[in-house]
Design a protein around this motif. Structure first.
Motif, short mmCIF file in Angstrom:
data_model
loop_
_atom_site.label_atom_id
_atom_site.label_comp_id
_atom_site.label_asym_id
_atom_site.label_seq_id
_atom_site.Cartn_x
_atom_site.Cartn_y
_atom_site.Cartn_z
N ASN A 10 0.85 -1.18 0.00
CA ASN A 10 0.00 0.00 0.00
C ASN A 10 0.89 1.24 0.00
O ASN A 10 1.67 1.45 0.92
CB ASN A 10 -0.90 -0.01 1.24
CG ASN A 10 -1.78 1.21 1.34
OD1 ASN A 10 -1.67 2.15 0.56
ND2 ASN A 10 -2.66 1.19 2.32
N ASP A 13 -2.56 4.96 -0.32
CA ASP A 13 -3.91 4.40 -0.47
C ASP A 13 -4.16 3.67 -1.78
O ASP A 13 -5.30 3.52 -2.22
CB ASP A 13 -4.99 5.48 -0.26
CG ASP A 13 -4.93 6.05 1.14
OD1 ASP A 13 -4.63 5.28 2.09
OD2 ASP A 13 -5.17 7.25 1.32
N PHE A 15 -2.92 0.00 -3.79
CA PHE A 15 -2.22 -1.26 -3.58
C PHE A 15 -1.51 -1.69 -4.86
O PHE A 15 -2.06 -1.59 -5.95
CB PHE A 15 -3.20 -2.34 -3.12
CG PHE A 15 -3.65 -2.13 -1.70
CD1 PHE A 15 -2.93 -2.68 -0.65
CD2 PHE A 15 -4.76 -1.36 -1.42
CE1 PHE A 15 -3.32 -2.47 0.66
CE2 PHE A 15 -5.16 -1.14 -0.11
CZ PHE A 15 -4.44 -1.70 0.93
N ASN A 36 4.32 6.40 3.11
CA ASN A 36 2.97 6.71 3.60
C ASN A 36 3.00 7.71 4.75
O ASN A 36 2.15 8.61 4.82
CB ASN A 36 2.25 5.43 4.02
CG ASN A 36 1.86 4.59 2.83
OD1 ASN A 36 1.60 5.10 1.75
ND2 ASN A 36 1.83 3.28 3.02
#
Length: 96
Positions: A10, A13, A15, A36
């Motif tokens: 991920n 947001d 994958f 992230n």
């Protein structure tokens, strides 16, 4: 034979399916986590930008760190200095 591991990572947001060596899994997951976290920091700071902007800035920041680390580990200037010192030492010893 080394089999590949299939994982889903991920990033911002989304994958992404990857086939990797098992030994790479921890590094890849840590990298995704760092990206992230950086994207989240930018999202909290700048409300008027989109995810693409955050990914671009995170990428830029991390690549700058990689380039800085590479320049710190470049031993060629030190190697050249050692060669010059060795030459001076040989010339000095030849005079003796």
């Amino acid at each position: 034979m080394d089999e590949k591991l299939s994982i889903r990572v991920n990033v911002a947001d989304r994958f992404y399916p990857l086939k990797i060596d098992r030994a790479q899994e921890e590094v890849i997951r840590k990298a995704a986590k760092m990206i992230n976290e950086k994207v989240m920091q930018y999202k909290q700071r700048y409300k008027d930008k989109d995810t693409q902007d955050f990914l671009a800035m995170a990428s830029l920041q991390y690549v700058i760190k990689v380039i800085e680390a590479e320049s710190k580990t470049d031993v060629s200037p030190v190697f050249e200095e050692v060669k010059a010192m060795e030459q001076e030492l040989r010339e000095f010893l030849d005079k003796e």
